[in-house]
Scaffold this motif. Structure first.
Motif, PDB file in Angstrom:
ATOM      1  N   ASP A  50       1.164   4.408   8.164  1.00 42.28           N
ATOM      2  CA  ASP A  50       1.084   5.676   8.910  1.00 42.28           C
ATOM      3  C   ASP A  50       1.856   6.778   8.195  1.00 42.28           C
ATOM      4  O   ASP A  50       1.384   7.914   8.095  1.00 42.28           O
ATOM      5  CB  ASP A  50       1.605   5.495  10.333  1.00 42.28           C
ATOM      6  CG  ASP A  50       0.710   4.600  11.186  1.00 42.28           C
ATOM      7  OD1 ASP A  50      -0.459   4.368  10.806  1.00 42.28           O
ATOM      8  OD2 ASP A  50       1.194   4.123  12.237  1.00 42.28           O
ATOM      9  N   ARG A  51       3.040   6.450   7.697  1.00 44.14           N
ATOM     10  CA  ARG A  51       3.841   7.440   6.974  1.00 44.14           C
ATOM     11  C   ARG A  51       3.142   7.879   5.691  1.00 44.14           C
ATOM     12  O   ARG A  51       3.148   9.051   5.332  1.00 44.14           O
ATOM     13  CB  ARG A  51       5.236   6.886   6.663  1.00 44.14           C
ATOM     14  CG  ARG A  51       6.136   6.802   7.871  1.00 44.14           C
ATOM     15  CD  ARG A  51       7.577   6.484   7.492  1.00 44.14           C
ATOM     16  NE  ARG A  51       7.717   5.281   6.677  1.00 44.14           N
ATOM     17  CZ  ARG A  51       7.850   4.048   7.151  1.00 44.14           C
ATOM     18  NH1 ARG A  51       7.854   3.840   8.454  1.00 44.14           N
ATOM     19  NH2 ARG A  51       7.996   3.023   6.335  1.00 44.14           N
ATOM     20  N   ALA A  52       2.529   6.924   5.001  1.00 42.85           N
ATOM     21  CA  ALA A  52       1.831   7.266   3.760  1.00 42.85           C
ATOM     22  C   ALA A  52       0.644   8.192   4.036  1.00 42.85           C
ATOM     23  O   ALA A  52       0.400   9.130   3.275  1.00 42.85           O
ATOM     24  CB  ALA A  52       1.358   5.993   3.063  1.00 42.85           C
ATOM     25  N   VAL A  53      -0.057   7.952   5.120  1.00 39.89           N
ATOM     26  CA  VAL A  53      -1.190   8.820   5.482  1.00 39.89           C
ATOM     27  C   VAL A  53      -0.692  10.216   5.852  1.00 39.89           C
ATOM     28  O   VAL A  53      -1.324  11.216   5.517  1.00 39.89           O
ATOM     29  CB  VAL A  53      -2.030   8.185   6.613  1.00 39.89           C
ATOM     30  CG1 VAL A  53      -3.022   9.173   7.190  1.00 39.89           C
ATOM     31  CG2 VAL A  53      -2.746   6.945   6.095  1.00 39.89           C
ATOM     32  N   LEU A  54       0.448  10.283   6.527  1.00 38.89           N
ATOM     33  CA  LEU A  54       1.019  11.598   6.847  1.00 38.89           C
ATOM     34  C   LEU A  54       1.402  12.351   5.576  1.00 38.89           C
ATOM     35  O   LEU A  54       1.229  13.565   5.491  1.00 38.89           O
ATOM     36  CB  LEU A  54       2.247  11.448   7.748  1.00 38.89           C
ATOM     37  CG  LEU A  54       1.974  11.109   9.204  1.00 38.89           C
ATOM     38  CD1 LEU A  54       3.287  10.837   9.937  1.00 38.89           C
ATOM     39  CD2 LEU A  54       1.207  12.232   9.886  1.00 38.89           C
ATOM     40  N   ALA A  55       1.919  11.627   4.593  1.00 36.22           N
ATOM     41  CA  ALA A  55       2.338  12.265   3.346  1.00 36.22           C
ATOM     42  C   ALA A  55       1.139  12.674   2.499  1.00 36.22           C
ATOM     43  O   ALA A  55       1.161  13.712   1.837  1.00 36.22           O
ATOM     44  CB  ALA A  55       3.229  11.317   2.542  1.00 36.22           C
ATOM     45  N   GLU A  56       0.094  11.865   2.527  1.00 37.34           N
ATOM     46  CA  GLU A  56      -1.104  12.125   1.717  1.00 37.34           C
ATOM     47  C   GLU A  56      -2.336  11.908   2.585  1.00 37.34           C
ATOM     48  O   GLU A  56      -2.922  10.822   2.591  1.00 37.34           O
ATOM     49  CB  GLU A  56      -1.145  11.172   0.515  1.00 37.34           C
ATOM     50  CG  GLU A  56      -0.050  11.399  -0.492  1.00 37.34           C
ATOM     51  CD  GLU A  56      -0.222  12.699  -1.248  1.00 37.34           C
ATOM     52  OE1 GLU A  56      -1.374  13.145  -1.447  1.00 37.34           O
ATOM     53  OE2 GLU A  56       0.802  13.272  -1.644  1.00 37.34           O
ATOM     54  N   PRO A  57      -2.764  12.902   3.342  1.00 39.94           N
ATOM     55  CA  PRO A  57      -3.912  12.745   4.231  1.00 39.94           C
ATOM     56  C   PRO A  57      -5.186  12.287   3.518  1.00 39.94           C
ATOM     57  O   PRO A  57      -6.054  11.656   4.119  1.00 39.94           O
ATOM     58  CB  PRO A  57      -4.098  14.137   4.842  1.00 39.94           C
ATOM     59  CG  PRO A  57      -2.756  14.772   4.738  1.00 39.94           C
ATOM     60  CD  PRO A  57      -2.150  14.232   3.479  1.00 39.94           C
ATOM     61  N   GLY A  58      -5.308  12.543   2.244  1.00 38.28           N
ATOM     62  CA  GLY A  58      -6.472  12.105   1.489  1.00 38.28           C
ATOM     63  C   GLY A  58      -6.584  10.585   1.392  1.00 38.28           C
ATOM     64  O   GLY A  58      -7.645  10.056   1.058  1.00 38.28           O
ATOM     65  N   LYS A  61      -8.647   7.411   4.672  1.00 36.65           N
ATOM     66  CA  LYS A  61      -9.829   6.540   4.702  1.00 36.65           C
ATOM     67  C   LYS A  61      -9.519   5.172   4.083  1.00 36.65           C
ATOM     68  O   LYS A  61     -10.012   4.150   4.544  1.00 36.65           O
ATOM     69  CB  LYS A  61     -10.982   7.209   3.959  1.00 36.65           C
ATOM     70  CG  LYS A  61     -12.277   6.456   4.038  1.00 36.65           C
ATOM     71  CD  LYS A  61     -13.404   7.236   3.380  1.00 36.65           C
ATOM     72  CE  LYS A  61     -14.697   6.441   3.439  1.00 36.65           C
ATOM     73  NZ  LYS A  61     -15.805   7.162   2.831  1.00 36.65           N
ATOM     74  N   ARG A  62      -8.675   5.155   3.093  1.00 37.18           N
ATOM     75  CA  ARG A  62      -8.311   3.915   2.395  1.00 37.18           C
ATOM     76  C   ARG A  62      -7.247   3.120   3.145  1.00 37.18           C
ATOM     77  O   ARG A  62      -7.296   1.893   3.180  1.00 37.18           O
ATOM     78  CB  ARG A  62      -7.810   4.275   0.999  1.00 37.18           C
ATOM     79  CG  ARG A  62      -7.460   3.110   0.137  1.00 37.18           C
ATOM     80  CD  ARG A  62      -7.028   3.593  -1.234  1.00 37.18           C
ATOM     81  NE  ARG A  62      -6.650   2.484  -2.083  1.00 37.18           N
ATOM     82  CZ  ARG A  62      -5.983   2.614  -3.207  1.00 37.18           C
ATOM     83  NH1 ARG A  62      -5.649   3.817  -3.651  1.00 37.18           N
ATOM     84  NH2 ARG A  62      -5.670   1.559  -3.920  1.00 37.18           N
ATOM     85  N   LEU A  63      -6.277   3.811   3.732  1.00 34.91           N
ATOM     86  CA  LEU A  63      -5.111   3.127   4.299  1.00 34.91           C
ATOM     87  C   LEU A  63      -5.187   2.843   5.800  1.00 34.91           C
ATOM     88  O   LEU A  63      -4.575   1.878   6.273  1.00 34.91           O
ATOM     89  CB  LEU A  63      -3.841   3.938   4.011  1.00 34.91           C
ATOM     90  CG  LEU A  63      -3.518   4.196   2.543  1.00 34.91           C
ATOM     91  CD1 LEU A  63      -2.203   4.960   2.419  1.00 34.91           C
ATOM     92  CD2 LEU A  63      -3.488   2.907   1.738  1.00 34.91           C
ATOM     93  N   THR A  64      -5.907   3.648   6.544  1.00 35.81           N
ATOM     94  CA  THR A  64      -5.951   3.476   7.998  1.00 35.81           C
ATOM     95  C   THR A  64      -6.469   2.097   8.419  1.00 35.81           C
ATOM     96  O   THR A  64      -5.875   1.472   9.306  1.00 35.81           O
ATOM     97  CB  THR A  64      -6.750   4.607   8.661  1.00 35.81           C
ATOM     98  OG1 THR A  64      -6.092   5.847   8.352  1.00 35.81           O
ATOM     99  CG2 THR A  64      -6.825   4.440  10.167  1.00 35.81           C
ATOM    100  N   PRO A  65      -7.536   1.573   7.790  1.00 34.92           N
ATOM    101  CA  PRO A  65      -7.980   0.232   8.194  1.00 34.92           C
ATOM    102  C   PRO A  65      -6.925  -0.853   7.955  1.00 34.92           C
ATOM    103  O   PRO A  65      -6.815  -1.807   8.734  1.00 34.92           O
ATOM    104  CB  PRO A  65      -9.218  -0.023   7.323  1.00 34.92           C
ATOM    105  CG  PRO A  65      -9.683   1.323   6.911  1.00 34.92           C
ATOM    106  CD  PRO A  65      -8.454   2.182   6.827  1.00 34.92           C
TER     107      PRO A  65
END
Length: 146
Positions: A50-58, A61-65
């Motif tokens: 979740d933190r990584a997605v917040l830092a890099e919204p791009g 798609k790769r990290l959320t699953p």
């Protein structure tokens, strides 16, 4: 007093002592479940994604699953060890840069896979399949992050 009476009295007293009647101290706290570290890591990994997605919204798609997998693992582990999942904790500052985020997540997955594999080897048969599948998922996640 006859020997049989003395022996009977001694057995009665030892039975009372063994049942806790004369214990002064409180009951020791129960030992944590052996799968608790696997559950804790699942929650930490989900939060790290979740933190990584917040830092890099791009990367969403790769990290959320992968984050969702860890939340599902945590939910199943919580059921097995009969504990409630903690409420969502405040996340710490996200790592900088997508490359660092993915590299840090890969290292975390690799470490967590080792924990799950060790727990699988030590788990009774009724838990081994769940923990083994979690270990396999963690290994697959690490490969997906290459």
């Amino acid at each position: 007093m006859k020997r049989r009476q003395l022996l009977g009295t001694a057995v009665s007293v030892s039975a009372l002592a063994g049942c806790g009647l004369f214990d002064d101290g409180p009951e020791p706290p129960p030992r944590p479940d052996a799968l608790q570290p696997v559950l804790d890591e699942a929650l930490k990994l989900a939060a790290a994604y979740d933190r990584a997605v917040l830092a890099e919204p791009g990367l969403a798609k790769r990290l959320t699953p992968l984050a969702e997998d860890h939340r599902a693992h945590a939910a199943e582990l919580a059921k097995v060890i009969d504990t409630a999942l903690p409420s969502a904790a405040a996340s710490s500052a996200p790592p900088s840069g997508a490359g660092q985020s993915v590299a840090a997540l890969r290292k975390a997955e690799q470490a967590a896979q080792k924990t799950a594999a060790a727990a699988c080897r030590a788990a009774p048969a009724n838990r081994a399949a769940l923990v083994g599948s979690i270990a396999a998922a963690r290994a697959a996640h690490a490969e997906a992050l290459r």
